[in-house]
Design a protein around this motif. Structure first.
Motif, short mmCIF file in Angstrom:
data_model
loop_
_atom_site.label_atom_id
_atom_site.label_comp_id
_atom_site.label_asym_id
_atom_site.label_seq_id
_atom_site.Cartn_x
_atom_site.Cartn_y
_atom_site.Cartn_z
N GLU A 173 0.81 -1.22 0.00
CA GLU A 173 0.00 0.00 0.00
C GLU A 173 0.85 1.27 0.00
OE1 GLU A 173 -1.88 1.18 3.82
OE2 GLU A 173 -1.17 -0.76 4.55
N HIS A 174 2.14 1.16 0.36
CA HIS A 174 2.98 2.36 0.44
C HIS A 174 3.77 2.62 -0.83
CE1 HIS A 174 1.90 2.59 4.58
NE2 HIS A 174 2.36 1.37 4.80
N SER A 175 3.79 1.69 -1.76
CA SER A 175 4.66 1.89 -2.93
C SER A 175 4.06 2.95 -3.84
CB SER A 175 4.88 0.58 -3.68
OG SER A 175 3.65 0.07 -4.09
N THR A 176 4.92 3.75 -4.45
CA THR A 176 4.45 4.84 -5.32
C THR A 176 4.31 4.33 -6.75
OG1 THR A 176 6.72 5.56 -5.39
CG2 THR A 176 5.26 6.78 -3.93
N SER A 177 5.40 4.25 -7.47
CA SER A 177 5.29 3.76 -8.85
C SER A 177 5.92 2.37 -8.96
CB SER A 177 6.00 4.71 -9.81
OG SER A 177 7.40 4.58 -9.64
N LEU A 178 5.53 1.70 -10.02
CA LEU A 178 6.06 0.36 -10.29
C LEU A 178 7.57 0.44 -10.48
CD1 LEU A 178 4.70 -2.36 -10.74
CD2 LEU A 178 4.42 -1.80 -13.15
N PHE A 179 8.02 1.50 -11.17
CA PHE A 179 9.44 1.70 -11.45
C PHE A 179 10.21 1.85 -10.14
CE2 PHE A 179 13.24 4.01 -12.54
CZ PHE A 179 13.56 3.60 -13.83
N GLU A 180 9.68 2.68 -9.25
CA GLU A 180 10.36 2.95 -7.99
C GLU A 180 10.38 1.72 -7.10
OE1 GLU A 180 9.09 6.78 -6.78
OE2 GLU A 180 10.25 6.69 -4.94
N LYS A 181 9.31 0.96 -7.16
CA LYS A 181 9.24 -0.26 -6.35
C LYS A 181 10.37 -1.22 -6.78
CE LYS A 181 7.02 -3.63 -3.99
NZ LYS A 181 7.24 -3.69 -2.58
#
Ligand code: SAM
Length: 285
Positions: free
Chosen positions: A142-150
């Motif tokens: 629930e805290h992740s921002t973008s797929l790339f950043e994850k």
């Protein structure tokens, strides 16, 4: 009550299986396109007059003869997807000939139009494709921002700031996209720029768009604002000046702001939009 498997005919079940296979193997199409670009197939066919047999193509791109059947399979994937076309010409050895389509012409280097292959190279780069392997964990976090950043622990711009090869890949991609699109934008709605004396291309990368606008409207003072690691590598230009900065902190005053972005690139968070809108209000005097 939900329908059971028994209610479907064998034909329907087999078709459903084929549909699943098509869906699961959808990545083969994009990887085949990546491979064709890396083997320089669009340019090679174009430089050969727009049509080439498999064996001519194999020789020209330097493949060992043992790879010819595999090249035919690669080209079959790409002709089935409409990327190349097969000309049924009666060559002496009964070989077919591959030709370019309007789609592949966009990837070949052309004297008139710039190639879109740098942009496709970015889209098909593993930094973009790899995060999709962990899409499920992004959904569950629930805290992740973008797929790339994850996947990478950094956002796209932070990664470009730390990795010069990636920075170059992005900047070249954006210039190729801008060269292509600005041609059309200026042709179709160039009138919107009339009367503007100064323009800031906000987050303008290496200035592909600003250069096209400055060329079409030589009286206009065109400036690109982008992050320091982008501006440092930007090619010098007599008609466009570059300023390094953060568009969320300060945008210099100008008659008009130009912002061309891709849906992939900016976070859609309310915070981001609010910060940018505040920046714009300060500029529009
Ligand atoms: C999708 S690219 C678009 C480049 C250019 N507008 C184009 O269409 O060719 C986004 C650009 O935004 C820049 N950028 C990202 N965050 C920024 C910020 N906070 N301030 C200024 N530029 C930023 C990136 O460095 C990148 O060059």
């Amino acid at each position: 009550m939900a329908p059971t498997q028994d209610k479907h005919s064998s034909q329907e079940l087999l078709q459903a299986q084929v549909d699943l296979w098509h869906h699961a193997l959808g990545f083969v199409k994009s990887m085949a396109l990546k491979c064709a670009m890396e083997l320089q197939i669009p340019n090679t066919i174009q430089n050969h007059g727009g049509s080439m047999s498999p064996s001519e193509l194999a020789t020209k791109i330097g493949l060992h003869p043992s790879k010819l059947p595999r090249l035919r399979r690669l080209m079959r994937v790409l002709t089935m997807s409409g990327i190349f076309v097969v000309h049924e010409v009666a060559l002496p050895n009964k070989e077919v000939a591959y030709g370019l389509t309007p789609t592949t012409r966009l990837l070949a280097i052309d004297e008139v139009r710039s190639s879109l292959s740098p942009f496709l190279s970015l889209l098909l780069d593993s930094t973009v494709t790899a995060p999709f392997f962990a899409m499920h964990s992004w959904f569950l976090d629930e805290h992740s921002t973008s797929l790339f950043e994850k996947a990478h622990g950094l956002n796209v711009w932070e990664m470009a700031g730390q990795n010069s090869t990636y920075n170059q890949l992005i900047n070249d991609a954006m210039v190729s996209d801008s060269n292509f699109l600005m041609d059309i934008i200026l042709r179709e709605c160039g009138g919107v720029f009339l009367g503007i004396k100064s323009l800031i291309d906000v987050a303008g990368g290496h200035g592909g768009s600003a250069r096209a606008i400055a060329k079409a409207f030589p009286q206009m003072k065109c400036t690109v604002l982008d992050l320091p690691h982008v501006v440092e590598e930007a090619p010098t230009d007599d008609h466009v000046s570059f300023i390094s900065g953060n568009m969320f902190k300060h945008i210099p005053p100008a008659d008009a702001l130009f912002l061309k972005v891709h849906p992939l690139n900016f976070s859609s968070s309310l915070h981001t939009h609010t910060q940018f809108t505040i920046g714009c209000h300060k500029v529009c005097i």
